[in-house]
Design a protein around this motif. Structure first.
Motif, PDB file in Angstrom:
ATOM      1  N   MET A   1     -56.213 -70.972 -27.738  1.00  0.00           N
ATOM      2  CA  MET A   1     -57.048 -71.766 -28.891  1.00  0.00           C
ATOM      3  C   MET A   1     -57.795 -72.513 -27.570  1.00  0.00           C
ATOM      4  N   ASP A   2     -58.933 -73.249 -28.653  1.00  0.00           N
ATOM      5  CA  ASP A   2     -59.656 -73.751 -26.937  1.00  0.00           C
ATOM      6  C   ASP A   2     -59.541 -75.144 -27.912  1.00  0.00           C
ATOM      7  N   MET A   3     -58.927 -75.903 -26.499  1.00  0.00           N
ATOM      8  CA  MET A   3     -58.638 -77.512 -26.738  1.00  0.00           C
ATOM      9  C   MET A   3     -58.746 -78.148 -26.195  1.00  0.00           C
ATOM     10  N   ILE A   4     -59.354 -79.296 -25.746  1.00  0.00           N
ATOM     11  CA  ILE A   4     -59.329 -80.258 -24.265  1.00  0.00           C
ATOM     12  C   ILE A   4     -58.414 -80.643 -24.995  1.00  0.00           C
ATOM     13  N   HIS A   5     -57.462 -81.917 -23.720  1.00  0.00           N
ATOM     14  CA  HIS A   5     -56.353 -82.401 -23.207  1.00  0.00           C
ATOM     15  C   HIS A   5     -57.029 -83.955 -23.206  1.00  0.00           C
ATOM     16  N   ILE A   6     -56.825 -84.923 -23.504  1.00  0.00           N
ATOM     17  CA  ILE A   6     -56.913 -86.423 -22.940  1.00  0.00           C
ATOM     18  C   ILE A   6     -56.220 -86.867 -22.684  1.00  0.00           C
ATOM     19  N   ARG A   7     -56.350 -88.084 -21.742  1.00  0.00           N
ATOM     20  CA  ARG A   7     -55.747 -89.142 -21.247  1.00  0.00           C
ATOM     21  C   ARG A   7     -56.765 -90.160 -21.142  1.00  0.00           C
ATOM     22  N   ALA A   8     -56.153 -91.389 -21.938  1.00  0.00           N
ATOM     23  CA  ALA A   8     -56.675 -92.641 -22.481  1.00  0.00           C
ATOM     24  C   ALA A   8     -55.663 -93.533 -21.850  1.00  0.00           C
ATOM     25  N   VAL A   9     -56.674 -94.986 -21.138  1.00  0.00           N
ATOM     26  CA  VAL A   9     -55.390 -96.318 -20.823  1.00  0.00           C
ATOM     27  C   VAL A   9     -55.878 -97.283 -21.590  1.00  0.00           C
ATOM     28  N   SER A  10     -55.455 -97.411 -22.846  1.00  0.00           N
ATOM     29  CA  SER A  10     -56.590 -98.901 -23.929  1.00  0.00           C
ATOM     30  C   SER A  10     -55.386 -99.825 -23.835  1.00  0.00           C
ATOM     31  N   PRO A  11     -57.316-101.237 -23.584  1.00  0.00           N
ATOM     32  CA  PRO A  11     -57.059-102.136 -23.003  1.00  0.00           C
ATOM     33  C   PRO A  11     -55.560-102.466 -25.169  1.00  0.00           C
ATOM     34  N   PRO A  12     -54.834-103.804 -25.036  1.00  0.00           N
ATOM     35  CA  PRO A  12     -54.332-103.948 -26.130  1.00  0.00           C
ATOM     36  C   PRO A  12     -54.762-104.245 -27.386  1.00  0.00           C
ATOM     37  N   ASP A  13     -56.109-104.618 -27.052  1.00  0.00           N
ATOM     38  CA  ASP A  13     -56.932-105.788 -28.114  1.00  0.00           C
ATOM     39  C   ASP A  13     -57.617-104.316 -28.781  1.00  0.00           C
ATOM     40  N   LEU A  14     -57.823-103.036 -28.276  1.00  0.00           N
ATOM     41  CA  LEU A  14     -59.017-101.635 -28.417  1.00  0.00           C
ATOM     42  C   LEU A  14     -57.367-100.976 -29.246  1.00  0.00           C
ATOM     43  N   ARG A  70     -63.239-100.328 -20.637  1.00  0.00           N
ATOM     44  CA  ARG A  70     -62.673-101.316 -20.093  1.00  0.00           C
ATOM     45  C   ARG A  70     -61.331-101.033 -20.128  1.00  0.00           C
ATOM     46  N   GLY A  71     -60.494 -99.679 -19.980  1.00  0.00           N
ATOM     47  CA  GLY A  71     -59.752 -98.584 -19.471  1.00  0.00           C
ATOM     48  C   GLY A  71     -59.910 -98.019 -18.963  1.00  0.00           C
ATOM     49  N   SER A  72     -59.782 -96.544 -18.984  1.00  0.00           N
ATOM     50  CA  SER A  72     -60.364 -95.192 -18.684  1.00  0.00           C
ATOM     51  C   SER A  72     -60.371 -93.843 -19.771  1.00  0.00           C
ATOM     52  N   LEU A  73     -60.632 -93.221 -19.149  1.00  0.00           N
ATOM     53  CA  LEU A  73     -60.781 -91.919 -20.011  1.00  0.00           C
ATOM     54  C   LEU A  73     -61.134 -90.566 -19.343  1.00  0.00           C
ATOM     55  N   VAL A  74     -59.612 -89.820 -19.202  1.00  0.00           N
ATOM     56  CA  VAL A  74     -59.897 -88.890 -18.367  1.00  0.00           C
ATOM     57  C   VAL A  74     -59.618 -87.507 -19.670  1.00  0.00           C
ATOM     58  N   ILE A  75     -60.713 -86.131 -19.379  1.00  0.00           N
ATOM     59  CA  ILE A  75     -60.460 -85.401 -19.984  1.00  0.00           C
ATOM     60  C   ILE A  75     -59.870 -83.745 -18.787  1.00  0.00           C
ATOM     61  N   GLU A  76     -58.905 -83.317 -19.311  1.00  0.00           N
ATOM     62  CA  GLU A  76     -58.265 -81.944 -18.943  1.00  0.00           C
ATOM     63  C   GLU A  76     -58.589 -80.913 -19.554  1.00  0.00           C
ATOM     64  N   PRO A  77     -58.800 -79.136 -19.615  1.00  0.00           N
ATOM     65  CA  PRO A  77     -58.936 -78.555 -19.764  1.00  0.00           C
ATOM     66  C   PRO A  77     -57.255 -78.138 -20.267  1.00  0.00           C
ATOM     67  N   VAL A  78     -56.943 -77.062 -21.238  1.00  0.00           N
ATOM     68  CA  VAL A  78     -55.972 -76.557 -21.749  1.00  0.00           C
ATOM     69  C   VAL A  78     -56.455 -75.434 -22.091  1.00  0.00           C
ATOM     70  N   ASP A  79     -54.885 -74.838 -20.970  1.00  0.00           N
ATOM     71  CA  ASP A  79     -55.163 -73.689 -20.646  1.00  0.00           C
ATOM     72  C   ASP A  79     -55.161 -72.567 -21.662  1.00  0.00           C
ATOM     73  N   MET A  80     -53.860 -72.872 -21.623  1.00  0.00           N
ATOM     74  CA  MET A  80     -53.678 -71.948 -23.316  1.00  0.00           C
ATOM     75  C   MET A  80     -52.275 -73.396 -24.350  1.00  0.00           C
ATOM     76  N   ALA A  81     -52.477 -72.780 -25.315  1.00  0.00           N
ATOM     77  CA  ALA A  81     -51.705 -73.623 -26.281  1.00  0.00           C
ATOM     78  C   ALA A  81     -50.954 -72.442 -27.531  1.00  0.00           C
ATOM     79  N   PHE A  82     -49.613 -72.545 -28.133  1.00  0.00           N
ATOM     80  CA  PHE A  82     -49.338 -72.151 -28.756  1.00  0.00           C
ATOM     81  C   PHE A  82     -49.828 -72.111 -30.546  1.00  0.00           C
ATOM     82  N   PRO A  83     -50.250 -71.494 -31.089  1.00  0.00           N
ATOM     83  CA  PRO A  83     -51.501 -71.825 -32.745  1.00  0.00           C
ATOM     84  C   PRO A  83     -49.936 -72.962 -33.492  1.00  0.00           C
ATOM     85  N   SER A  84     -50.399 -73.449 -33.884  1.00  0.00           N
ATOM     86  CA  SER A  84     -49.269 -74.009 -35.109  1.00  0.00           C
ATOM     87  C   SER A  84     -50.039 -73.909 -36.826  1.00  0.00           C
TER      88      SER A  84
END
Length: 321
Positions: A1-14, A70-84
């Motif tokens: 299944m094609d997807m990406i993983h997002i990791r973000a650090v968000s300021p509390p007000d956002l 204002r924070g950070s945004l990181v994108i990572e590829p997902v090599d494998m994910a089981f469909p749901s």
């Protein structure tokens, strides 16, 4: 299944707004929020998986909130994910957008290729020298080996992206790297070819003027432009679909490295018409690769944008009904 993983650090007000837009999207899965869990930068930690067809829209909305600034945004590829069932529902909602490239990733790959370390110039010079040996020995295998080593497509596609985005600095850096790299390659390969000539190391056939490999390289014609055009199309499409490989590098370099090597060899052996023909071949092919690359990038963006708009209108129509 094609997807990406997002990791973000968000300021509390956002955070509430960012989590809201993620939670409302059926293509966003496995959403995790940890309040005040992040440091450097400080803020709330957000993680989720996004189906690739929806990634451009999700990333655009997060960047509109200025989460990346204002924070950070990181994108990572997902090599494998089981469909749901949840993921399958998102895939059905995407429709044709399932195969859309993630432009942030595409541009990141191109920018990574557009960093011109000393090894870029070293590989280019070595490729030229291997190509020169292939020319004077009439060895097609060595010509292919030279094309495998050549790194020039990274600079070519970076210039194409710079033109597409009207990023003058990226265009200038890429053109400078290409100009400097090929000039250095030609000079070093010329000196190497003089050494070959001085010691009489060229093949007897080459010495008698039987140069089938060289003749293919230094004779620019319609087919030269056709091959460069096709190489430019394949190169950009492969980048957008993350299908780059050594074989692709060979296909791209067929239009550049051999021509640079033949300029040096022909000059060393005072074959001036051949040197001129190879120079024309090199310049024309680089220009065609850049122009076609920029055009294909623009066309792909426009086509996928149109697909996205059709899906949006269709979804809106269904909701109204």
């Amino acid at each position: 299944m094609d997807m990406i993983h997002i990791r973000a650090v968000s300021p509390p007000d956002l955070t509430d707004e960012a989590v809201g837009l993620l939670a409302d999207d059926p293509c966003v899965l496995n959403l995790i929020v940890r309040r005040d869990a992040a440091r450097h930068p400080d803020g709330d930690s957000i993680a989720c998986d996004v189906l690739t067809g929806a990634a451009n829209d999700v990333l655009h909305r997060l960047r509109t909130l200025r989460v990346d600034q204002r924070g950070s945004l990181v994108i990572e590829p997902v090599d494998m994910a089981f469909p749901s069932e949840t993921a399958e529902g998102g895939r059905r909602a995407l429709g044709p957008l399932r195969g859309a490239p993630v432009w942030e990733q595409v541009e990141a790959r191109i920018r990574a290729e557009g960093r011109y370390r000393p090894s870029f110039y070293l590989y280019l010079v070595i490729a030229g020298m291997i190509g020169s040996v292939g020319i004077v020995t009439n060895s097609q295998i060595l010509i292919v080996a030279a094309m495998v080593v050549g790194p020039e497509y990274g600079a070519i596609v970076a210039v194409a992206l710079g033109i597409d985005q009207k990023h003058g600095a990226m265009v200038r850096r890429g053109l400078f790297a290409l100009g400097t790299g090929f000039l250095l390659t030609i000079v070093v390969t010329f000196l190497f070819s003089l050494l070959i000539r001085g010691f009489g190391l060229e093949s007897d056939a080459f010495d008698r003027g039987l140069r089938p490999v060289s003749n293919l390289i230094n004779t620019p014609n319609f087919f030269s432009i056709a091959v460069a055009t096709l190489a430019g199309i394949v190169g950009i499409v492969s980048l957008t679909e993350a299908r780059t490989s050594a074989l692709l590098g060979v296909f791209i370099s067929v239009t550049t490295i051999p021509a640079a090597a033949d300029i040096a060899v022909s000059t060393a052996f005072t074959s001036w018409p051949d040197a001129w023909g190879s120079l024309v071949q090199l310049v024309v092919n680089i220009v065609v690769l850049i122009v076609v690359g920029a055009a294909v990038l623009k066309i792909q963006r426009a086509l996928w944008r149109r697909v996205g708009l059709r899906r949006a209108h269709g979804t809106g129509g269904e909701r109204e009904a």
